[in-house]
Design a protein around this motif. Sequence first.
Motif, mmCIF file in Angstrom:
data_model
loop_
_atom_site.group_PDB
_atom_site.id
_atom_site.type_symbol
_atom_site.label_atom_id
_atom_site.label_comp_id
_atom_site.label_asym_id
_atom_site.label_seq_id
_atom_site.Cartn_x
_atom_site.Cartn_y
_atom_site.Cartn_z
ATOM 1 N N TYR A 141 -2.967 8.739 -0.082
ATOM 2 C CA TYR A 141 -3.093 7.893 -1.270
ATOM 3 C C TYR A 141 -2.741 8.724 -2.495
ATOM 4 C CZ TYR A 141 -4.664 3.164 -2.403
ATOM 5 O OH TYR A 141 -4.696 1.840 -2.728
ATOM 6 N N ASN B 157 0.069 4.055 -1.810
ATOM 7 C CA ASN B 157 -0.054 4.530 -0.431
ATOM 8 C C ASN B 157 1.095 3.946 0.382
ATOM 9 O OD1 ASN B 157 -0.897 5.408 2.094
ATOM 10 N ND2 ASN B 157 -3.057 5.143 1.582
ATOM 11 N N THR C 233 -6.044 11.991 -0.058
ATOM 12 C CA THR C 233 -5.622 11.672 -1.417
ATOM 13 C C THR C 233 -4.841 12.831 -2.029
ATOM 14 O OG1 THR C 233 -7.682 12.489 -2.373
ATOM 15 C CG2 THR C 233 -7.593 10.141 -1.800
ATOM 16 N N PHE D 3 -9.354 7.875 3.342
ATOM 17 C CA PHE D 3 -7.988 8.207 2.952
ATOM 18 C C PHE D 3 -7.855 9.689 2.624
ATOM 19 C CE2 PHE D 3 -8.253 3.716 1.620
ATOM 20 C CZ PHE D 3 -7.146 3.204 2.290
ATOM 21 N N GLY E 107 -3.807 -0.496 -0.598
ATOM 22 C CA GLY E 107 -3.188 0.679 0.009
ATOM 23 C C GLY E 107 -2.829 0.476 1.460
ATOM 24 N N TRP F 269 -8.623 -1.457 -3.750
ATOM 25 C CA TRP F 269 -7.545 -0.496 -3.557
ATOM 26 C C TRP F 269 -7.417 -0.062 -2.103
ATOM 27 C CZ3 TRP F 269 -3.784 -0.310 -6.752
ATOM 28 C CH2 TRP F 269 -4.000 -0.678 -8.085
#
Length: 613
Positions: A558, A553, A580, A578, A362, A358
């Motif tokens: 994200y 993203n 989030t 990231f 992303g 991911w």
Amino acid sequence: MGIDRPIKCCHTTSRKYRNILKLLYIISVTLGLSWTAHAQQSADSVAPEAGGAGEVVTSDEVARSLEDKAAGRPVKADDWMVVAANPLAVEAGARVLREGGTAADAMVGVQAVLGLVEPQSSGLGGGAFLVWWDAGSGTLTTLDGRETAPLAATPLLFQTAEGEPLGFFEAVVGGLSVGTPATPALMEEAHRRWGRAAWPGLFDEAIAHARDGFKVSERMSSSIARDAERLGRFPETAAYFLPGGMPLRTGDHLRNPAYAATLEQLAEEGSAAVYTGDIARDIVATVTGAADNPGVLAEIDLALYQVKERDPVCAPYRGYDICGMGPPSSGALAVGQTLGALEAFDLRAMGPESPQAWRLIGDASRLAFADRGRYVADEDHVPVPVAGMVDPSYLETRGKLLNGARALHEAPVGAPEFEHALNWADDASRALPSTSHISIVDSYGNALAMTTTIENAFGSRLFVRGFLLNNELTDFSFRTHRGGLPIANSVAPGKRPRSSMSPTIVMRDGTPVIVLGSPGGSRIIPYVSKTLVAMIDWDLNAQEAVAYPHLVNRFGTYDIESDTSATRLEPELRWLGFETAVRDLNSGLHVIDMRDGLEGGADPRREGVALGE
């Protein structure tokens, strides 16, 4: 609302007659307008339309499809299949296919019903992109049914007297945001090219449901309740959606005789019924007479509107060709760029529960969105480096930026090969998620993917002749320049605003194997990308793939779908660097997998179903 009239047996207004009208308009109007291109934007911060996957059970066939959806099983068929956002619409398309119609015929029936039962998402007052595989000729075609800016529009359309951008809903609600409706013309053009069934009969279900009434779904009622204040600003809109001052409720029996009358006229006269004559005059009067926020749409804009055939955009991924709509859509480019940057990484070995998988997905998406924001606009008005953006060597270079172990600190704009200057400013426009998607495969082997929209939920909130008008012009940049550089997606007369809609047909060895698309504003692009990774890399079936939790993203943060297993990944994604945000992510993916018979998947986040035989 209107008077019911019986359907006549045939078209009485020819394309030739409509072309003559267009010519007369051109001759009679002097266009002292600048057609120079300017620039574009992208914020995507407005909340999506209400979700809701409440069951709409209309038949045993639909009940079985809903059971399969709930159990994570794809619907299977051998001959034909249709997947769309509401069972009534899907049943209309299924009837056409069962009687020997083509996917293009079925689309007309599906869209006509969708405009009635989920008016917040699409309809006659909006536009669409269509991707078509023709089994007979072995060709892939894309049709641009995007709305256009009126000839009287200027780059300053959404700016104050002081040159500052209007607030978003200041621009949206009312006539200022309304572009030339395109969906009726696209319906007719697809039918003219690829239809077999008689045009008038394709509207039978929609006319009957409009005249006799249908039950308001959970999703429609919750969308109305959420937007009641804005819907209440215009008397005709309020009378339909807020009868007696109260929002329609789930299960209410709703009739729309005005829409039935409009469809009867459309069935009799073809799309000329909408683009000339009394309906066109009513549309223009509604737009220009909108209280507090009148628009500049004119009858000439309707008379001149044309659907455009454009070259498909295809990008390679693991032996497949991912094909879709080119500019003014950013969809095929951004999906292709996302997947192309991932080509060198073994996502299959990592699996869908891997934080590193991911991370890659992303950041690949962020790189695609960086290029999207800089370069993509209506290529009839500005040059777009289409070939360079999906060139395998360029995507390989972009993919090398993902070789680290942590999130990118920033996602830089690339420099794809191009014969023009690339001296554009980054865009800052919004792409909003009030949209619907239709996937169809017919018994002749033709395949259709069409994403259809009126932009924001309920569009401009202007209601005329039983349907809502779009607010597509707010997909343009409100600014013309940034840092002294022009923005590609600024407003210009006749220009089509950039879109994120991503109707997609995946090809392998020269034949279609997957048909898909989704609503969701700019999140459409990662929704479609994720679904393709799930099907191609992780071997999920069509229903499992559309239901798999979303992690999205676009610009650095994200987004992680709330109340799903994806939330377990949040701590690790944060550790990878990231930011989030756990939130509702309201897609509406509709997929047909053609690799082993026909398998259909309908997004459990909405009311859609798959039907086939």
